[in-house]
Design an enzyme around this catalytic site. Structure first.
Site, short mmCIF file in Angstrom:
data_model
loop_
_atom_site.label_atom_id
_atom_site.label_comp_id
_atom_site.label_asym_id
_atom_site.label_seq_id
_atom_site.Cartn_x
_atom_site.Cartn_y
_atom_site.Cartn_z
N CYS A 2 0.83 -1.20 0.00
CA CYS A 2 0.00 0.00 0.00
C CYS A 2 0.86 1.26 0.00
O CYS A 2 2.05 1.21 0.27
CB CYS A 2 -0.88 0.01 1.24
SG CYS A 2 -1.59 -1.58 1.62
N ARG A 27 1.96 0.86 -6.08
CA ARG A 27 2.21 0.03 -4.89
C ARG A 27 0.96 -0.70 -4.40
O ARG A 27 1.04 -1.58 -3.55
CB ARG A 27 2.74 0.90 -3.76
CG ARG A 27 4.11 1.49 -4.05
CD ARG A 27 4.52 2.36 -2.90
NE ARG A 27 4.62 1.60 -1.69
CZ ARG A 27 5.75 1.18 -1.15
NH1 ARG A 27 6.88 1.45 -1.75
NH2 ARG A 27 5.76 0.52 -0.03
N TRP A 74 -3.54 -2.31 -1.08
CA TRP A 74 -3.39 -3.66 -1.66
C TRP A 74 -3.87 -4.60 -0.56
O TRP A 74 -3.22 -4.75 0.47
CB TRP A 74 -1.93 -3.91 -2.00
CG TRP A 74 -1.66 -5.22 -2.68
CD1 TRP A 74 -1.72 -5.49 -4.01
CD2 TRP A 74 -1.26 -6.45 -2.05
NE1 TRP A 74 -1.39 -6.80 -4.24
CE2 TRP A 74 -1.11 -7.41 -3.06
CE3 TRP A 74 -1.03 -6.82 -0.72
CZ2 TRP A 74 -0.74 -8.72 -2.79
CZ3 TRP A 74 -0.66 -8.14 -0.46
CH2 TRP A 74 -0.52 -9.07 -1.50
N ASN A 100 0.35 0.80 6.41
CA ASN A 100 0.94 -0.21 5.52
C ASN A 100 1.52 -1.30 6.39
O ASN A 100 2.15 -0.98 7.40
CB ASN A 100 2.10 0.37 4.71
CG ASN A 100 1.65 1.34 3.64
OD1 ASN A 100 0.45 1.50 3.43
ND2 ASN A 100 2.60 1.97 3.00
N GLY A 101 1.38 -2.54 6.00
CA GLY A 101 1.97 -3.63 6.78
C GLY A 101 0.90 -4.59 7.25
O GLY A 101 -0.24 -4.57 6.76
N GLU A 483 11.72 -16.25 -16.23
CA GLU A 483 11.37 -14.83 -16.19
C GLU A 483 10.37 -14.49 -17.31
O GLU A 483 9.43 -13.72 -17.10
CB GLU A 483 12.66 -14.00 -16.30
CG GLU A 483 12.48 -12.50 -16.35
CD GLU A 483 11.79 -11.89 -15.13
OE1 GLU A 483 11.59 -12.58 -14.13
OE2 GLU A 483 11.44 -10.70 -15.19
N LYS A 487 6.70 -12.95 -16.59
CA LYS A 487 6.22 -11.69 -17.18
C LYS A 487 4.84 -11.91 -17.79
O LYS A 487 3.93 -11.12 -17.60
CB LYS A 487 7.17 -11.18 -18.28
CG LYS A 487 8.49 -10.60 -17.85
CD LYS A 487 8.43 -9.33 -17.04
CE LYS A 487 8.17 -9.60 -15.62
NZ LYS A 487 9.12 -9.58 -14.62
N GLU A 490 2.08 -12.56 -15.14
CA GLU A 490 1.81 -11.37 -14.32
C GLU A 490 0.87 -10.39 -15.01
O GLU A 490 -0.03 -9.86 -14.37
CB GLU A 490 3.12 -10.61 -14.04
CG GLU A 490 3.96 -11.17 -12.92
CD GLU A 490 5.24 -10.37 -12.71
OE1 GLU A 490 5.57 -10.10 -11.55
OE2 GLU A 490 5.92 -10.03 -13.70
N HIS A 506 10.12 -34.81 -19.25
CA HIS A 506 9.70 -35.46 -18.00
C HIS A 506 8.36 -34.93 -17.52
O HIS A 506 8.03 -35.05 -16.34
CB HIS A 506 10.77 -35.26 -16.93
CG HIS A 506 12.08 -35.86 -17.30
ND1 HIS A 506 12.29 -37.22 -17.39
CD2 HIS A 506 13.26 -35.28 -17.65
CE1 HIS A 506 13.53 -37.46 -17.77
NE2 HIS A 506 14.14 -36.30 -17.94
N LYS A 605 3.88 -3.85 -6.32
CA LYS A 605 5.26 -3.61 -6.73
C LYS A 605 6.24 -3.98 -5.63
O LYS A 605 7.31 -4.51 -5.89
CB LYS A 605 5.41 -2.13 -7.09
CG LYS A 605 6.77 -1.76 -7.60
CD LYS A 605 7.00 -2.38 -8.95
CE LYS A 605 8.41 -2.19 -9.45
NZ LYS A 605 8.75 -3.21 -10.46
C1 G6P Z 1 6.90 -8.36 -6.31
C2 G6P Z 1 6.99 -7.65 -7.64
C3 G6P Z 1 8.02 -8.35 -8.52
C4 G6P Z 1 9.36 -8.42 -7.82
C5 G6P Z 1 9.24 -9.08 -6.44
C6 G6P Z 1 10.51 -8.90 -5.63
O1 G6P Z 1 6.34 -9.61 -6.49
O2 G6P Z 1 5.73 -7.64 -8.28
O3 G6P Z 1 8.16 -7.64 -9.73
O4 G6P Z 1 10.26 -9.14 -8.60
O5 G6P Z 1 8.20 -8.46 -5.69
O6 G6P Z 1 10.69 -7.53 -5.37
P1 G6P Z 1 12.06 -6.85 -5.05
O7 G6P Z 1 11.71 -5.38 -4.87
O8 G6P Z 1 12.56 -7.45 -3.78
O9 G6P Z 1 12.97 -7.07 -6.18
#
Ligand code: G6P
Length: 610
Positions: A2, A27, A74, A100-101, A483, A487, A490, A506, A605
């Site tokens: 948040c 965020r 969030w 937040n938290g 990755e 992507k 996500e 496998h 984020k």
């Molecule tokens: C969240 C984000 C990802 C990121 C991950 C780790 O899941 O959506 O994009 O890779 O956190 O975040 P960091 O800031 O520790 O790289």
């Protein structure tokens, strides 16, 4: 997670808080709200959905207030609806709070507060804090003391901002595990969970540490610990530019950030390559160089995309510098009573520098005697501050929730750390010289790959209705497959899996038919022939192949429906180039499906909860 913004000064708080919330929307974005404080009352307005909805609601008339705060949520506890959106009020509507938290002992506290007659209006964990403050804010207790006493009762993480009708000149903020920054303006202060909400107003900022709180008025900031000990704070200068956090000509932040990569990779290397010594200098590791050289083992920790970067780091370190490296999910490492200690070097990799699990894992390693270092993007973030040293990746603010430029900058920095170690461990100067040149050439090669964007948009159009995707790679390109799949899922919500190409037989091979798109990363390296065999296995089952291949690989064109070309580079740097078409493919598919690219559902984020 948040976002929090608060304002106290002489101007109207509403536009400042709204503007700040928009900067923080990446965020958290499932609901948002503001609390505005006037002499008579606290006005709270909340809306489900993005900040625009809140902005529209506020247009219909709100009191002009010179003190106010807002929150973009969030959801953790309770669905994203208006009652659960912040700010939360105490029973009488005299105190408002944003948080937040996560409050871990909220259920016990809630029971107790309900028993003593408090009325709860939400399902959140947060609401217990405001009722606790209410409990203590009786008689002559100041808001500051009431917040202090309330926070000593909660277990968990928080960044909070609180206002109170009876003390209409101040905001009280506190931090434990969730960032709070205070921007110092001329006769005004802006508090926020992230400096990007502050930079439009001032570059002077101070950060709270865990266990600290501050009373903020228009012209003063008084900081103490929760135990009331005064703390002297130093004002830091923000290096962030406003244009860094604006989209400019790009339709989405993610696209902007993908296109920034030639520059961000350059920035990660800037001033760090030593010529003609053919060496690498990393200022933040100088004082721990001895430990680095003596280390028998390196452990990389991270989550999400940063964990994928760590997997590539393992290849770099082992194959080039010849040192043992391991990779762990931060969340698993911290709870598994890890065998780690003196002599081990731990690198926490994190874009935000605030990910709760990564931070906790770093602390765990540090407490057991390991040298605990960070590879971080956000300057001054908690991981950056708490580690024994480290390297900034200097990618600039990354706003798109799906990480792109941070990944390639993390890989660049991992390559630099590897070179530095390799040199110190006696790898031949000539070999390193070649590698350093290869590194320096990468930004230009990335520019070349980006030219394929329009073609990839065409491919995306063709595959946008697929329900599954398989991504295959071997060696250091296996993490790239992971990755690429991450992507896609996500931002487009298509199910995608990354697999080591050889492992396909496998299991995932059972899924391959004429409807299955299979993306294969197939650079001309030492295991090229093996990858081609895997491609043949996909072809034999009529899978729809999209291959990432080198420019000079003519033969591969006969094997696939689509080939996306990338320039050649040294094998273990390949991931930096090979991931870019996958970022673009995910982006264009998401756009073609009409998805909200920068704010994908359910994601955040910076994940500051466990
Ligand atoms: C969240 C984000 C990802 C990121 C991950 C780790 O899941 O959506 O994009 O890779 O956190 O975040 P960091 O800031 O520790 O790289």
């Amino acid at each position: 997670m948040c976002g929090i913004v608060g304002y106290v000064g002489a101007r109207n708080a509403v536009p400042i808080v709204l503007e700040g919330l928009k900067r923080l929307e990446y965020r958290g974005y499932d609901s948002a709200g503001v609390a505005l404080l006037t002499a008579e009352r606290i006005t709270v307005v909340k809306r489900v959905g993005n900040i625009k909805k809140l902005e529209e609601a506020l247009r219909s008339g709100t009191p002009a207030a010179t003190i106010g705060m807002g929150h973009t949520r969030w959801a953790t506890h309770g669905e994203p609806d208006e009652p659960n959106a912040h700010p939360h009020l105490d029973c009488r509507g005299d105190i408002a709070l944003v948080h937040n938290g996560v409050i871990e002992n909220y259920a016990v506290l809630k029971r107790r507060l309900l028993d003593s007659g408090h009325i709860f209006r939400s399902e959140t964990d947060t609401e217990v804090i405001v009722h606790l403050i209410e409990e203590f804010h009786q008689g002559h207790t100041s808001l500051e003391d009431a917040v202090r006493r309330a926070l000593t009762q909660v277990k968990g993480t928080y960044g909070v901002a609180v206002v109170c009708r009876q003390e209409p000149d101040k905001l009280v903020v506190a931090r434990n595990g969730s960032p709070i920054a205070i921007g110092v303006g001329d006769g005004e202060h802006i508090v926020a969970s992230d400096a990007s909400a502050i930079v439009a107003h001032t570059r002077k900022v101070l950060y709270l540490e865990d266990g600290e709180m501050a009373v903020v008025t228009a012209d003063s900031v008084r900081t103490t610990t929760l135990a009331k000990v005064p703390v002297e704070k130093f004002i830091q200068e923000l290096t962030l530019d406003l244009q860094d956090i604006e989209r400019g000509e790009f339709e989405h932040f993610m696209l902007k950030e993908i296109h920034e990569q030639p520059e961000t990779i350059r920035n990660a290397m800037r001033g760090r390559l030593l010529r003609p010594e053919e060496d690498v200098k990393l200022g933040g590791l100088e004082h721990v160089k001895e430990q680095l050289l003596r280390a028998k083992r390196f452990i990389f920790l991270g989550c999400g995309t940063s964990w994928h970067a760590a997997l590539v780091g393992e290849y770099l370190l082992e194959q080039i510098a010849g040192v043992q490296a391991e990779v762990e999910y931060a969340s698993e490492f911290r709870y598994r009573n890890p065998i780690v200690g003196k002599g081990d070097v731990v690198f926490a990799i994190s874009q935000s520098g605030e990910t709760a699990d990564t931070l906790a894992a770093l602390r765990e390693a540090k407490s057991r005697g390991a040298t605990a270092l960070g590879i971080v993007n956000v300057v001054g973030s908690t991981i950056a501050r708490e580690s024994d040293g480290g390297v900034y990746i200097h990618a600039g603010p990354e706003i798109g929730v799906a990480s792109t430029k941070a990944f390639t900058s993390q890989l660049t920095v991992l390559a630099l750390i590897t070179m530095m170690l390799a040199r110190a461990r006696g790898v031949a100067k000539d070999k390193l010289s070649l590698l350093l040149h290869e590194l320096e050439d990468l930004p230009e090669k990335v520019e070349e790959v980006l030219l394929a964007s329009d073609r990839i948009r065409g491919i995306a159009e063709e595959f946008k209705s697929a329900q599954n995707f398989l991504y295959l790679g071997r060696g250091a390109n296996f993490p790239v497959a992971l990755e690429g799949a991450l992507k896609l899922k996500e931002i487009s919500y298509i199910h995608a899996e990354g697999y080591p190409a050889a492992e396909m037989k496998h299991g995932p091979i059972a899924l391959i038919d004429e409807n299955m798109p299979v993306v294969v990363i197939a650079p001309k390296d030492s295991i090229y022939e093996k990858v081609v065999s895997n491609i043949q296995e996909v072809r034999a089952r009529k899978g729809r192949l999209i291959i990432i291949a080198n420019e000079d690989d003519q033969a591969i064109a006969n094997l696939a429906e689509h080939v996306i070309r990338v320039p050649r580079t040294y094998g273990y740097f390949g991931p930096i180039l090979n991931v870019i078409p996958l970022q673009l493919l995910a982006y264009h598919i998401a756009v073609a499906r009409g998805a909200n690219v920068d704010q994908p559902r359910n994601l955040a984020k910076s994940v500051t909860v466990e």
